[in-house]
Scaffold this motif. Sequence first.
Motif, PDB file in Angstrom:
ATOM      1  N   TRP A 186      42.598  48.177  38.412  1.00 34.73           N
ATOM      2  CA  TRP A 186      42.531  47.946  39.850  1.00 34.73           C
ATOM      3  C   TRP A 186      42.059  46.537  40.190  1.00 34.73           C
ATOM      4  O   TRP A 186      42.148  46.116  41.349  1.00 34.73           O
ATOM      5  N   ASP A 187      41.504  45.820  39.238  1.00 35.30           N
ATOM      6  CA  ASP A 187      40.728  44.602  39.523  1.00 35.30           C
ATOM      7  C   ASP A 187      41.644  43.440  39.868  1.00 35.30           C
ATOM      8  O   ASP A 187      42.459  43.014  39.046  1.00 35.30           O
ATOM      9  N   PRO A 188      41.515  42.882  41.081  1.00 36.90           N
ATOM     10  CA  PRO A 188      42.384  41.761  41.448  1.00 36.90           C
ATOM     11  C   PRO A 188      42.187  40.546  40.552  1.00 36.90           C
ATOM     12  O   PRO A 188      43.066  39.698  40.470  1.00 36.90           O
ATOM     13  N   GLU A 189      41.066  40.491  39.869  1.00 39.68           N
ATOM     14  CA  GLU A 189      40.798  39.354  38.985  1.00 39.68           C
ATOM     15  C   GLU A 189      41.240  39.610  37.545  1.00 39.68           C
ATOM     16  O   GLU A 189      41.007  38.762  36.667  1.00 39.68           O
TER      17      GLU A 189
ATOM     18  N   ILE B 113      50.531  46.723  41.790  1.00 40.03           N
ATOM     19  CA  ILE B 113      49.422  46.557  42.736  1.00 40.03           C
ATOM     20  C   ILE B 113      49.421  45.155  43.334  1.00 40.03           C
ATOM     21  O   ILE B 113      48.996  44.969  44.486  1.00 40.03           O
ATOM     22  N   ARG B 117      49.308  44.386  47.318  1.00 37.16           N
ATOM     23  CA  ARG B 117      48.350  43.458  47.927  1.00 37.16           C
ATOM     24  C   ARG B 117      49.059  42.385  48.755  1.00 37.16           C
ATOM     25  O   ARG B 117      48.571  41.980  49.816  1.00 37.16           O
ATOM     26  N   PRO B 145      36.940  50.956  44.152  1.00 41.19           N
ATOM     27  CA  PRO B 145      38.104  50.863  43.257  1.00 41.19           C
ATOM     28  C   PRO B 145      38.724  52.215  42.908  1.00 41.19           C
ATOM     29  O   PRO B 145      39.906  52.266  42.553  1.00 41.19           O
ATOM     30  N   ALA B 148      41.964  52.661  44.765  1.00 40.56           N
ATOM     31  CA  ALA B 148      42.958  51.582  44.721  1.00 40.56           C
ATOM     32  C   ALA B 148      44.382  52.111  44.728  1.00 40.56           C
ATOM     33  O   ALA B 148      45.269  51.520  45.326  1.00 40.56           O
ATOM     34  N   ASN B 155      39.602  46.081  47.226  1.00 44.54           N
ATOM     35  CA  ASN B 155      38.572  46.870  46.563  1.00 44.54           C
ATOM     36  C   ASN B 155      37.243  46.180  46.335  1.00 44.54           C
ATOM     37  O   ASN B 155      36.326  46.783  45.774  1.00 44.54           O
ATOM     38  N   THR B 156      37.136  44.931  46.731  1.00 42.59           N
ATOM     39  CA  THR B 156      35.836  44.256  46.622  1.00 42.59           C
ATOM     40  C   THR B 156      35.624  43.373  47.854  1.00 42.59           C
ATOM     41  O   THR B 156      36.578  42.961  48.519  1.00 42.59           O
ATOM     42  N   GLN B 159      37.440  40.095  47.408  1.00 47.68           N
ATOM     43  CA  GLN B 159      38.871  40.156  47.709  1.00 47.68           C
ATOM     44  C   GLN B 159      39.115  40.180  49.222  1.00 47.68           C
ATOM     45  O   GLN B 159      40.007  39.496  49.739  1.00 47.68           O
TER      46      GLN B 159
END
Lengths: 277, 277
Positions: A186-189, B113, B117, B145, B148, B155-156, B159
């Motif tokens: 899930w992490d955009p990074e 994903i 986004r 998350p 997601a 999710n953060t 972001q």
Amino acid sequence: MPEPAQLSLNTATVRAQWNLAQCVDGCVRHGIGGIAPWRDKLHEAGVSEGARMIADAGLAVSGLCRGGWYTAEGALTDAVLDDNKRAVDEAVAIGAACLVMVVGGLAEGSKDIAAARAMVEDGLGQTLEYARGAGMPIAIEPLHPMYAADRACVNTMRQALDLCDALDPDASGALGVACDVYHVWWDPELPDQINRAGASRLLAFHICDWLVPTRDLLLDRGMMGDGVIDIAGIRSQVEAAGFSGLNEVEIFSAETWWKRDADDVLTTMVERGRTAS
Amino acid sequence: MPEPAQLSLNTATVRAQWNLAQCVDGCVRHGIGGIAPWRDKLHEAGVSEGARMIADAGLAVSGLCRGGWYTAEGALTDAVLDDNKRAVDEAVAIGAACLVMVVGGLAEGSKDIAAARAMVEDGLGQTLEYARGAGMPIAIEPLHPMYAADRACVNTMRQALDLCDALDPDASGALGVACDVYHVWWDPELPDQINRAGASRLLAFHICDWLVPTRDLLLDRGMMGDGVIDIAGIRSQVEAAGFSGLNEVEIFSAETWWKRDADDVLTTMVERGRTAS
């Protein structure tokens, strides 16, 4: 599209069905190239006997699960630190590629996650010192944020890599990360942090899938292809960053895969390695 | 330690028990300063009638839940964009401090994903343009998350604030974030990102608690004080960063709080505002 020889069976995937000897035999029967035992299965078999079985079968060991849990007693007690030393010794005994660390969540009764994280950093530093002497790489596994309270307060690749930078600034290979798609997809990074990690810090790669809906926070992981994770995409990223180890399949699944015949699970795992990873 | 006048009742907290009129009356009876309706409750009451009730009761409106869901149809259709315009209009009608955005997860059948986004960013930009004209601030709510895939791919806080920087580089106040402790408490970057947001982008602050164990991914949130979140600590941080709005209580709790008498829920909410927030 990993071939079976590029897969590793994490014993949790058939935890309910098989002991370590059965897991080893199953890997051989299905052409699976490696295994990653949990310590409970290894202890049941006996560490020396388990090591012998695995070696005789010609299996690689993608990791030992798990050390860590530094916050279990609310302080870095000798019991906690000694158990981590034993985990290092066991990882050496079975020729593991790394010791995987689930670092522990909040201490009992605490709401201070910063304190938990400080305790974890201290504990990892102490285990790392021992593990360097033993020549065993330590892999910090960032766990999904839904486990921050009760399993691991290291929750992103960025955070795990920040710990690596702090404790092993030379990127010596002694400390790195276990990248499990379930925890980090899930992490955009994620792409940036995989690149940041690079070959020296990508010590393990775990695969399974995120089901929609997910019915249980812990025990409802999916088989590759049954969920929404772009596993092949993430695998391409870790490989492009230099990871060349096995694809370790770790599926906690109380209601589905732990209820199936274990040979069926491995057959499916091999097929989905080819078609959905 | 917010006093009841500093609390706001998100109608989801008593979703199973009360309609909007009952929520408004309950807030007045318990001295709660504000309300945050979900749109379904508002539509049941009728938007004009709901707006009148809230105004007559002298309640502040900490937010309208919710716009967003840009990925619902796999593309930014007129239906999706028009519904968001209506949400803006409804937020204006009830004098909401902001329109809270739950942006949507993966499109049906998609594992991409990054594409979700991108769609969300495009959609938010279009709604923002309309909302600027209407004078209604848009609050992006980063969701935990674990949502997601099926609820929100933002999710953060980092972001969400990156989106704010991209879409509203002047930090005009037209776009910001809704900081819900349930979604962000675990984030090692939380203090830094709260500071980064500052007063102009901290548009809403939601409280409840993370239970250990959590038995359901969606409907097992805890009352403040029953879990492990350092709510008072996070509240201090958002206030130090300049947030001066209400503390909105939003608890989805199918097995506990939705089964209790709603006045008991509000009594507990007021008490825990004082003792555990």
